[in-house]
Design a protein around this motif. Structure first.
Motif, short mmCIF file in Angstrom:
data_model
loop_
_atom_site.label_atom_id
_atom_site.label_comp_id
_atom_site.label_asym_id
_atom_site.label_seq_id
_atom_site.Cartn_x
_atom_site.Cartn_y
_atom_site.Cartn_z
N LEU A 63 1.10 -15.79 43.65
CA LEU A 63 1.85 -14.72 44.32
C LEU A 63 1.08 -13.40 44.25
CD1 LEU A 63 4.55 -14.92 45.78
CD2 LEU A 63 5.66 -14.03 43.73
N VAL A 64 0.48 -13.12 43.12
CA VAL A 64 -0.35 -11.91 42.99
C VAL A 64 -1.56 -12.00 43.91
CG1 VAL A 64 -1.81 -10.59 41.41
CG2 VAL A 64 0.40 -11.46 40.62
N LEU A 65 -2.16 -13.17 44.00
CA LEU A 65 -3.32 -13.36 44.86
C LEU A 65 -2.96 -13.26 46.33
CD1 LEU A 65 -4.98 -16.21 42.82
CD2 LEU A 65 -6.02 -13.99 43.30
N ARG A 66 -1.70 -13.54 46.67
CA ARG A 66 -1.26 -13.34 48.04
C ARG A 66 -1.32 -11.84 48.40
NH1 ARG A 66 -2.43 -15.53 51.19
NH2 ARG A 66 -0.86 -14.70 52.61
N VAL A 67 -1.00 -10.99 47.43
CA VAL A 67 -1.12 -9.55 47.66
C VAL A 67 -2.58 -9.18 47.88
CG1 VAL A 67 -0.73 -7.26 46.67
CG2 VAL A 67 0.93 -9.08 46.25
N VAL A 68 -3.46 -9.75 47.06
CA VAL A 68 -4.89 -9.47 47.19
C VAL A 68 -5.40 -9.92 48.55
CG1 VAL A 68 -7.18 -9.90 46.22
CG2 VAL A 68 -5.20 -9.65 44.70
N ASP A 69 -4.95 -11.08 49.02
CA ASP A 69 -5.38 -11.58 50.32
C ASP A 69 -4.94 -10.65 51.44
OD1 ASP A 69 -6.47 -13.50 52.18
OD2 ASP A 69 -4.43 -14.18 52.56
N LEU A 70 -3.69 -10.20 51.39
CA LEU A 70 -3.20 -9.27 52.41
C LEU A 70 -3.93 -7.93 52.32
CD1 LEU A 70 0.62 -10.04 52.28
CD2 LEU A 70 -0.95 -10.54 54.15
N PHE A 71 -4.26 -7.51 51.11
CA PHE A 71 -5.06 -6.29 50.93
C PHE A 71 -6.40 -6.43 51.64
CE2 PHE A 71 -7.93 -3.52 48.55
CZ PHE A 71 -7.19 -2.35 48.44
N PHE A 72 -7.02 -7.60 51.52
CA PHE A 72 -8.31 -7.87 52.16
C PHE A 72 -8.19 -7.90 53.68
CE2 PHE A 72 -11.56 -10.91 53.69
CZ PHE A 72 -12.70 -10.29 53.21
N LEU A 73 -7.05 -8.36 54.19
CA LEU A 73 -6.85 -8.43 55.63
C LEU A 73 -6.50 -7.07 56.23
CD1 LEU A 73 -4.71 -11.70 55.86
CD2 LEU A 73 -7.11 -11.44 56.51
#
Length: 363
Positions: free
Chosen positions: A290-300
């Motif tokens: 779930l935390v990495l989902r935030v990181v992925d959206l941050f990257f996008l």
């Protein structure tokens, strides 16, 4: 800094909206195919979908920040850009707002009908409602796929209006599903200690949820690799800027981080039967995802709002994620208390858990 505020708000909003929409997709899928995995998290998914009205209200700041976020919203910019002029029939403020209203109307309608029928089933035990839920969920999944695809194009891809990808909407469909599955695992681990789930939920249920999480992670990686491979092999000037903006200024290290920790490590861990059957371990892994989902959206999202900036995290990113998260979680918990934790009058429930089993007898 209004631009920074709206950038951070959009990031937080897309993440938490993803939990609502991802839960809606999993709920529709469950009504179509059944299975024990869906029964044990059905109330979690239903409560998540009932946050949709609150999330609709929280979309207003995004509308207020259109001119801060989207360069196509400025007439003087469009006047000097031939490509934006050709796209102006689609990328304009009135049509953007109108499409968003349509998306929310359809999402609210889907969430309303599946929740209404579920309540009716709880009250009456009418076995015909199961078929009605299937009839709503089949077309609902088609509508969901189309609306999430266009919403992701409008809200995020149009941050970089010169760039396009026909696979982009699938990133969000899969990502939202993964986010919802991770959150459901965490919530189920917490609720497992309470009746009636303490007598129904087994290690096999967590094993099934772990397998579904593994499938979402593999699909996320497949989509990301496919888009990169196609763009790299074509090497067209209208396609490569998206990657070029994310290959310097520290963003390249974040990309490697996502490959390792969003795909490779969870993939390896979820291959293990032991990991998937230990609820506590799986819940911790789900929290990390779930935390990495935030990181992925941050990257996008973030590189699209400031091409001249390197990798930067500001306090408003964390504050708005926590703020909107507090509203979302409070709403979720409030909705979760409205209903029993199991749909005990669903005719498929006893069949799924097995007549005569301890869980079925308890139900």
């Amino acid at each position: 800094d209004p631009h920074q505020f709206f950038r951070s708000y959009l990031l937080a909003y897309v993440f938490w909206m993803g939990l609502t929409l991802g839960s809606l997709s999993l709920l529709l899928l469950h009504h179509m195919v059944g299975g024990a995995w869906g029964f044990v998290i059905r109330r979690i998914l239903e409560a998540s979908t009932r946050t949709i009205l609150v999330m609709g209200a929280l979309f207003i700041p995004v509308l207020l920040g259109i001119t801060e976020l989207y360069e196509w919203s400025h007439a003087e910019v469009v006047a000097q850009d031939a490509l934006l002029q050709k796209k102006s029939a689609y990328l304009n403020i009135p049509f953007f707002v109108g499409r968003s209203i349509v998306y929310f109307a359809l999402w609210i309608g889907l969430a309303y009908f599946v929740n209404k029928l579920s309540v009716e089933q709880d009250k009456t035990g009418d076995p015909g409602i199961t078929r009605r839920l299937q009839l709503v969920s089949g077309p609902g999944l088609v509508v969901y796929g189309g609306t999430v695809t266009f919403a992701s194009i409008d809200w995020v891809m149009s941050l970089e209006p010169h760039w396009f990808s026909t696979i982009y909407g699938l990133f969000y469909i899969v990502g939202f599903g993964l986010s919802a599955m991770a959150f459901s695992i965490i919530a189920l681990r917490w609720l497992r200690d309470y009746e009636p789930l303490d007598s129904v939920v087994t290690d096999k249920n967590f094993h099934d949820l772990g397998n579904l999480s593994l499938a979402f992670i593999m699909l996320w990686a497949y989509l990301g690799f496919s888009q990169y491979l196609i763009t790299w092999s074509a090497n067209l000037p209208e396609e490569i800027p998206w990657y070029l903006n994310r290959m310097h200024g520290g963003w390249q290290y974040l990309a490697i981080f996502l490959i390792v920790f969003h795909f490779a490590l969870p993939f390896m861990l979820l291959l293990s039967r032991t990991t998937k059957r230990k609820a506590g371990v799986l819940a911790k892994l789900a929290l990390a995802v779930l935390v990495l989902r935030v990181v992925d959206l941050f990257f996008l999202i973030v590189p699209a709002t400031g091409h001249d900036q390197g990798l930067n995290v500001v306090w408003s990113d964390a504050v708005l994620l926590a703020g909107l998260g507090g509203i979302w979680v409070w709403t979720f918990l409030h909705k979760l208390k409205d209903r029993a934790l199991l749909p005990i009058h669903d005719p498929r429930l006893q069949e799924t858990f097995g007549a005569g089993s301890e869980g079925a007898e308890h139900v």
